[in-house]
Design a protein around this motif. Structure first.
Motif, short mmCIF file in Angstrom:
data_model
loop_
_atom_site.label_atom_id
_atom_site.label_comp_id
_atom_site.label_asym_id
_atom_site.label_seq_id
_atom_site.Cartn_x
_atom_site.Cartn_y
_atom_site.Cartn_z
N THR A 51 15.86 -18.70 -56.04
CA THR A 51 15.01 -17.56 -56.40
C THR A 51 14.06 -18.03 -57.50
O THR A 51 14.48 -18.72 -58.43
N SER A 52 12.80 -17.69 -57.37
CA SER A 52 11.81 -18.19 -58.33
C SER A 52 10.78 -17.12 -58.68
O SER A 52 10.48 -16.24 -57.88
N SER A 53 10.28 -17.23 -59.89
CA SER A 53 9.19 -16.38 -60.36
C SER A 53 8.21 -17.23 -61.16
O SER A 53 8.62 -18.09 -61.96
N LEU A 54 6.93 -17.01 -60.92
CA LEU A 54 5.86 -17.70 -61.64
C LEU A 54 4.86 -16.67 -62.12
O LEU A 54 4.28 -15.93 -61.31
N ILE A 55 4.68 -16.60 -63.44
CA ILE A 55 3.83 -15.57 -64.05
C ILE A 55 2.86 -16.24 -65.01
O ILE A 55 3.21 -17.23 -65.67
N TYR A 56 1.65 -15.69 -65.10
CA TYR A 56 0.66 -16.25 -66.02
C TYR A 56 -0.11 -15.13 -66.70
O TYR A 56 -0.53 -14.16 -66.06
N TYR A 57 -0.29 -15.29 -68.02
CA TYR A 57 -1.07 -14.35 -68.83
C TYR A 57 -2.33 -15.09 -69.30
O TYR A 57 -2.28 -15.85 -70.28
N PRO A 58 -3.47 -14.89 -68.61
CA PRO A 58 -4.66 -15.69 -68.90
C PRO A 58 -5.22 -15.51 -70.30
O PRO A 58 -5.76 -16.45 -70.88
N ASN A 59 -5.08 -14.33 -70.88
CA ASN A 59 -5.62 -14.10 -72.22
C ASN A 59 -4.80 -14.75 -73.32
O ASN A 59 -5.23 -14.83 -74.47
N TYR A 60 -3.62 -15.24 -72.95
CA TYR A 60 -2.74 -15.88 -73.93
C TYR A 60 -2.38 -17.31 -73.54
O TYR A 60 -1.60 -17.96 -74.24
N HIS A 61 -2.93 -17.77 -72.40
CA HIS A 61 -2.66 -19.12 -71.90
C HIS A 61 -1.15 -19.37 -71.84
O HIS A 61 -0.66 -20.43 -72.22
N LEU A 62 -0.43 -18.37 -71.34
CA LEU A 62 1.03 -18.37 -71.38
C LEU A 62 1.59 -18.28 -69.97
O LEU A 62 1.19 -17.42 -69.18
N SER A 63 2.53 -19.17 -69.64
CA SER A 63 3.20 -19.15 -68.34
C SER A 63 4.68 -18.82 -68.51
O SER A 63 5.31 -19.21 -69.49
N ILE A 64 5.23 -18.10 -67.54
CA ILE A 64 6.67 -17.91 -67.41
C ILE A 64 7.08 -18.54 -66.09
O ILE A 64 6.52 -18.22 -65.04
#
Length: 222
Positions: A171-184
């Motif tokens: 099971t996998s999840s890939l998340i990105y917050y462009p305004n914070y240059h942050l990946s989960i």
């Protein structure tokens, strides 16, 4: 679309439903247009992005695949009786465009950064990918939108791009917050029954919630 030769389930753009078949069909289209096998196309792209720990999976049973890729952890699945078992089904390479890549957290962070800086696709197509095309009404996170292969959320004023999935023991999840240059990146070597999707992604969603709380408390983009 559910299978070759069958009509579409609904008019494109009117509702959302994840299509594994659609991704597999896209892989076949790429092969027909380029005259190259999907594996070669994927390998060339991954090498260009310096994602050397990511591989389109070979065909075969998972035990044999793990022998070739020793860093691949053993996957476990929940069967219909609720028992957790070692997953050792046979993987078909036709599934690779939809669910068949072996990777790790570092490489998936590279993927986010390369995608968001137009090194995967040209900027004009990237903007289409990140533009809402249809609303998702029954997502476990609430109402959100879907671009081309990417979930898009603006809740609490936070721009969030994501995708997640399960595949026979993983099971996998890939998340990105462009305004914070942050990946989960969350990679879990167990897949629960999809009948309770909130339970299947409970760890992933808890991590996401903690990160979003931190962003809200420190709401200052870099």
């Amino acid at each position: 679309m559910q299978a070759y030769g069958t009509p579409v389930k609904f008019t494109p753009g009117t509702k959302f439903e994840r299509s594994i078949f659609g991704y597999k069909l896209l892989g076949k289209i790429l092969e027909a247009v380029t005259g190259k096998k999907y594996y070669i196309l994927a390998r060339n792209l991954l090498n260009r992005l310096h994602m050397h720990d990511t591989h389109p999976s070979d065909a075969g049973y998972f035990s044999a695949i793990r022998n070739k890729y020793p860093n691949l952890v053993r996957g476990f699945s929940e069967n219909k009786e609720g028992n957790i078992i070692i997953n050792n089904i046979r993987h078909n390479t036709d599934d690779n465009p939809a669910a068949g890549f072996i990777s790790n957290a570092n490489d998936l962070i590279k993927w986010n950064l390369n995608l968001m800086t137009s090194k995967v696709v040209k900027d004009n197509f990237l903007q289409k990918m990140l533009s809402p095309q249809v609303h998702i009404k029954n997502h476990r996170w609430g109402k959100m939108t879907y671009g081309y292969g990417i979930q898009i959320d603006y809740y609490d004023g936070i721009v969030e791009y994501s995708n997640s999935g399960t595949h026979h023991g993983y099971t996998s999840s890939l998340i990105y917050y462009p305004n914070y240059h942050l990946s989960i990146v969350v990679l879990e070597n167990i897949s629960y029954q999809k009948s309770n999707i909130k339970r299947a992604f409970s760890v992933h969603d808890k991590i996401r919630s903690l990160v979003r709380q931190h962003i809200i408390l420190n709401k200052r983009p870099d």
